[in-house]
Design a protein around this motif. Structure first.
Motif, PDB file in Angstrom:
ATOM      1  N   UNK A  92     -10.893  31.456  61.693  1.00 53.26           N
ATOM      2  CA  UNK A  92     -11.844  30.374  61.447  1.00 53.26           C
ATOM      3  C   UNK A  92     -11.186  29.243  60.651  1.00 53.26           C
ATOM      4  N   UNK A  93     -10.436  29.576  59.613  1.00 54.63           N
ATOM      5  CA  UNK A  93      -9.755  28.553  58.821  1.00 54.63           C
ATOM      6  C   UNK A  93      -8.747  27.774  59.659  1.00 54.63           C
ATOM      7  N   UNK A  94      -8.009  28.477  60.514  1.00 59.53           N
ATOM      8  CA  UNK A  94      -7.028  27.810  61.384  1.00 59.53           C
ATOM      9  C   UNK A  94      -7.748  26.926  62.400  1.00 59.53           C
ATOM     10  N   UNK A  95      -8.810  27.422  62.998  1.00 52.36           N
ATOM     11  CA  UNK A  95      -9.588  26.637  63.965  1.00 52.36           C
ATOM     12  C   UNK A  95     -10.125  25.369  63.317  1.00 52.36           C
ATOM     13  N   UNK A  96     -10.663  25.506  62.114  1.00 45.23           N
ATOM     14  CA  UNK A  96     -11.206  24.360  61.398  1.00 45.23           C
ATOM     15  C   UNK A  96     -10.106  23.344  61.073  1.00 45.23           C
ATOM     16  N   UNK A  97      -8.958  23.821  60.664  1.00 49.03           N
ATOM     17  CA  UNK A  97      -7.827  22.931  60.369  1.00 49.03           C
ATOM     18  C   UNK A  97      -7.409  22.158  61.610  1.00 49.03           C
ATOM     19  N   UNK A  98      -7.360  22.828  62.758  1.00 46.71           N
ATOM     20  CA  UNK A  98      -6.948  22.172  64.001  1.00 46.71           C
ATOM     21  C   UNK A  98      -7.937  21.099  64.434  1.00 46.71           C
ATOM     22  N   UNK A  99      -9.199  21.258  64.090  1.00 46.22           N
ATOM     23  CA  UNK A  99     -10.217  20.269  64.458  1.00 46.22           C
ATOM     24  C   UNK A  99      -9.966  18.920  63.784  1.00 46.22           C
ATOM     25  N   UNK A 106       3.699  14.413  58.834  1.00 46.02           N
ATOM     26  CA  UNK A 106       3.158  13.387  57.936  1.00 46.02           C
ATOM     27  C   UNK A 106       1.771  12.889  58.328  1.00 46.02           C
ATOM     28  N   UNK A 107       1.386  13.034  59.600  1.00 45.27           N
ATOM     29  CA  UNK A 107       0.075  12.571  60.047  1.00 45.27           C
ATOM     30  C   UNK A 107      -1.000  13.655  60.028  1.00 45.27           C
ATOM     31  N   UNK A 108      -0.625  14.841  59.608  1.00 48.14           N
ATOM     32  CA  UNK A 108      -1.612  15.908  59.475  1.00 48.14           C
ATOM     33  C   UNK A 108      -2.458  15.631  58.239  1.00 48.14           C
ATOM     34  N   UNK A 109      -3.787  15.598  58.389  1.00 52.81           N
ATOM     35  CA  UNK A 109      -4.654  15.334  57.233  1.00 52.81           C
ATOM     36  C   UNK A 109      -4.476  16.385  56.138  1.00 52.81           C
ATOM     37  N   UNK A 110      -4.654  15.967  54.927  1.00 56.86           N
ATOM     38  CA  UNK A 110      -4.484  16.857  53.773  1.00 56.86           C
ATOM     39  C   UNK A 110      -5.425  18.067  53.863  1.00 56.86           C
ATOM     40  N   UNK A 111      -6.643  17.858  54.337  1.00 55.22           N
ATOM     41  CA  UNK A 111      -7.595  18.975  54.448  1.00 55.22           C
ATOM     42  C   UNK A 111      -7.071  20.047  55.396  1.00 55.22           C
ATOM     43  N   UNK A 112      -6.420  19.629  56.471  1.00 60.53           N
ATOM     44  CA  UNK A 112      -5.858  20.594  57.420  1.00 60.53           C
ATOM     45  C   UNK A 112      -4.707  21.367  56.790  1.00 60.53           C
ATOM     46  N   UNK A 113      -3.894  20.673  56.020  1.00 63.62           N
ATOM     47  CA  UNK A 113      -2.783  21.355  55.339  1.00 63.62           C
ATOM     48  C   UNK A 113      -3.327  22.402  54.369  1.00 63.62           C
TER      49      UNK A 113
END
Length: 89
Positions: free
Chosen positions: A68-75, A26-33
């Motif tokens: 790259x997409x996964x790395x960006x999401x984790x940031x 629930x605390x994962x930002x929408x952009x990361x999802x």
């Protein structure tokens, strides 16, 4: 060789469980999802930016874009959420 394959499959399952937990948290930002979902959709999609029939470059785009997409999401995901999901998976 068989043992190495089992380790690789086990690691892959663990990584997929981790990213699934991150996407469901629930605390994962929408952009990361969205970025995580995009990475998996791009990986599974038959449509690529560079078609796979082009030798080397066709596979190389998958090896660059998805990580790259996964790395960006984790940031964007807070460290404590990543740790919690890592423990769960």
């Amino acid at each position: 060789m068989d043992n190495m394959l089992k380790k690789t499959v086990s690691r892959l399952k663990s990584e997929l469980a981790y990213y699934k937990a991150l996407a469901a948290h629930e605390r994962t930002p929408r952009i990361s999802k969205w970025l995580i979902a995009s990475a998996f959709v791009y990986l599974a999609s038959p449509i690529d930016i560079i078609p796979d029939f082009i030798p080397v470059l066709g596979q190389l785009d998958d090896l660059v874009i998805v990580p790259f997409l996964v790395w960006l999401a984790l940031k964007f995901i807070p460290e404590d959420v990543r740790r919690e999901c890592h423990k769960r998976s």
